[in-house]
Design a protein around this motif. Structure first.
Motif, PDB file in Angstrom:
ATOM      1  N   ARG A 100      58.542  26.848  21.402  1.00  0.00           N
ATOM      2  CA  ARG A 100      59.426  27.452  22.220  1.00  0.00           C
ATOM      3  C   ARG A 100      59.522  29.326  21.929  1.00  0.00           C
ATOM      4  N   LEU A 101      59.128  29.899  23.074  1.00  0.00           N
ATOM      5  CA  LEU A 101      59.079  31.259  22.734  1.00  0.00           C
ATOM      6  C   LEU A 101      60.458  31.982  22.513  1.00  0.00           C
ATOM      7  N   PRO A 102      60.503  32.926  21.843  1.00  0.00           N
ATOM      8  CA  PRO A 102      61.628  33.575  21.650  1.00  0.00           C
ATOM      9  C   PRO A 102      61.751  34.413  22.920  1.00  0.00           C
ATOM     10  N   THR A 103      63.228  34.844  23.014  1.00  0.00           N
ATOM     11  CA  THR A 103      63.865  35.483  24.413  1.00  0.00           C
ATOM     12  C   THR A 103      63.204  36.839  24.483  1.00  0.00           C
ATOM     13  N   ARG A 104      62.665  37.268  25.415  1.00  0.00           N
ATOM     14  CA  ARG A 104      61.892  38.549  25.702  1.00  0.00           C
ATOM     15  C   ARG A 104      62.832  39.351  26.535  1.00  0.00           C
ATOM     16  N   ILE A 105      63.188  40.577  25.806  1.00  0.00           N
ATOM     17  CA  ILE A 105      64.064  41.692  26.543  1.00  0.00           C
ATOM     18  C   ILE A 105      63.218  42.036  27.894  1.00  0.00           C
ATOM     19  N   LYS A 106      63.919  42.202  28.993  1.00  0.00           N
ATOM     20  CA  LYS A 106      63.569  42.481  30.178  1.00  0.00           C
ATOM     21  C   LYS A 106      63.452  44.035  30.227  1.00  0.00           C
ATOM     22  N   GLU A 107      62.220  44.485  30.395  1.00  0.00           N
ATOM     23  CA  GLU A 107      61.910  46.085  30.234  1.00  0.00           C
ATOM     24  C   GLU A 107      61.114  46.738  31.918  1.00  0.00           C
ATOM     25  N   ASN A 108      61.543  47.518  32.184  1.00  0.00           N
ATOM     26  CA  ASN A 108      60.959  48.111  33.354  1.00  0.00           C
ATOM     27  C   ASN A 108      59.760  49.016  32.906  1.00  0.00           C
ATOM     28  N   ILE A 109      58.663  48.509  33.789  1.00  0.00           N
ATOM     29  CA  ILE A 109      57.259  49.147  33.389  1.00  0.00           C
ATOM     30  C   ILE A 109      57.170  50.549  33.781  1.00  0.00           C
ATOM     31  N   SER A 110      56.758  51.428  33.101  1.00  0.00           N
ATOM     32  CA  SER A 110      56.886  53.001  33.733  1.00  0.00           C
ATOM     33  C   SER A 110      55.280  53.413  33.284  1.00  0.00           C
ATOM     34  N   ILE A 111      54.997  54.421  33.970  1.00  0.00           N
ATOM     35  CA  ILE A 111      53.729  55.001  33.953  1.00  0.00           C
ATOM     36  C   ILE A 111      53.658  55.920  32.563  1.00  0.00           C
ATOM     37  N   PRO A 112      52.932  55.792  31.431  1.00  0.00           N
ATOM     38  CA  PRO A 112      52.968  56.721  30.509  1.00  0.00           C
ATOM     39  C   PRO A 112      52.511  58.154  30.913  1.00  0.00           C
ATOM     40  N   LEU A 113      52.942  59.160  30.085  1.00  0.00           N
ATOM     41  CA  LEU A 113      52.949  60.524  30.444  1.00  0.00           C
ATOM     42  C   LEU A 113      51.543  61.100  29.715  1.00  0.00           C
ATOM     43  N   GLU A 114      50.823  60.363  28.812  1.00  0.00           N
ATOM     44  CA  GLU A 114      49.450  60.986  28.340  1.00  0.00           C
ATOM     45  C   GLU A 114      48.884  59.831  27.805  1.00  0.00           C
ATOM     46  N   PRO A 115      47.562  59.842  27.493  1.00  0.00           N
ATOM     47  CA  PRO A 115      46.709  58.851  27.054  1.00  0.00           C
ATOM     48  C   PRO A 115      46.963  58.269  25.778  1.00  0.00           C
ATOM     49  N   ASP A 116      46.733  57.118  25.622  1.00  0.00           N
ATOM     50  CA  ASP A 116      46.981  56.356  24.437  1.00  0.00           C
ATOM     51  C   ASP A 116      48.384  56.041  24.041  1.00  0.00           C
ATOM     52  N   GLU A 117      49.175  56.159  25.002  1.00  0.00           N
ATOM     53  CA  GLU A 117      50.808  55.847  24.533  1.00  0.00           C
ATOM     54  C   GLU A 117      50.974  54.474  24.879  1.00  0.00           C
ATOM     55  N   CYS A 118      50.345  53.757  25.901  1.00  0.00           N
ATOM     56  CA  CYS A 118      50.760  52.403  25.867  1.00  0.00           C
ATOM     57  C   CYS A 118      49.545  51.793  26.599  1.00  0.00           C
TER      58      CYS A 118
END
Length: 211
Positions: A100-118
């Motif tokens: 059973r996987l833990p509950t994952r928090i719903k997050e809005n996917i946003s575009i990073p403002l700089e490289p190597d951020e996400c």
């Protein structure tokens, strides 16, 4: 409800314990003397030998696979008899329970403002002309969709994923966050420990929500 075999054992116990006759002992239990004297003519020795041999050759097989294997070998026992012997030999395999996987928090996917951020990391799979399967580990920077690494092999475990990330780190590339799904390679302790040591947050998507 006590089976006839169990009732016969109770009658034998009463006869030995209280020195009663067969007739009185059967009346006490409520079993007929004919049922008490009944002896099965079935001999399951051959079936037991065949089932035991097949279970040793195929330890991962459950009842139905063993039953169909017996039929393929030419045995004509019906499934009820085979199942009775299968249960009596305690060959039942424990059903694998999905973790059973833990509950994952719903997050809005946003575009990073700089490289190597996400970064985003995921697997793809395909097959060769001869049918052999292979996997591709893709690691991309969400800022400009730059493909940082593409690891290809027939099998890629969690330790291999960590080695690829270490190689990128040696090249001077290290993210603040990594977005992954809930695959076994990504929820493993190897990746979680590596992320803690390098102070990188692992963001897991909601199960069944790849987008």
């Amino acid at each position: 409800m006590v089976k006839p075999s169990g009732q016969r054992e109770i009658v034998n116990f009463i006869r030995d314990k209280y020195n009663l006759s067969e007739r009185k002992s059967c009346l006490t239990i409520g079993i007929s003397r004919r049922s008490y004297r009944y002896k099965s003519r079935k001999n399951d020795d051959e079936l037991i030998d065949a089932l035991t041999r097949l279970s040793q050759e195929h330890p991962g097989y459950g009842f139905w696979k063993l039953y169909h294997k017996l039929r393929d070998l030419g045995y004509i026992w019906n499934h009820k008899r085979v199942h009775r012997v299968y249960v009596s030999l305690k060959m039942s395999i424990r059903r694998r329970v999905r973790k059973r996987l833990p509950t994952r928090i719903k997050e809005n996917i946003s575009i990073p403002l700089e490289p190597d951020e996400c970064w985003s990391m995921d697997f793809m799979s395909d097959s060769l002309y001869d049918g052999r399967r292979f996997r591709i580990l893709n690691i991309a920077d969400d800022y400009n969709r730059e493909l940082l690494s593409m690891e290809i092999d027939t099998s890629i475990c969690s330790a291999r994923v960590v080695r690829v990330l270490d190689h990128l780190k040696q090249q001077g590339r290290k993210p603040k966050h990594i977005r992954v799904d809930n695959g076994p390679e990504f929820i493993s302790k190897n990746l979680q420990l590596w992320a803690q040591e390098n102070k990188i947050e692992i963001h897991y998507i909601q199960p069944g929500k790849p987008t």
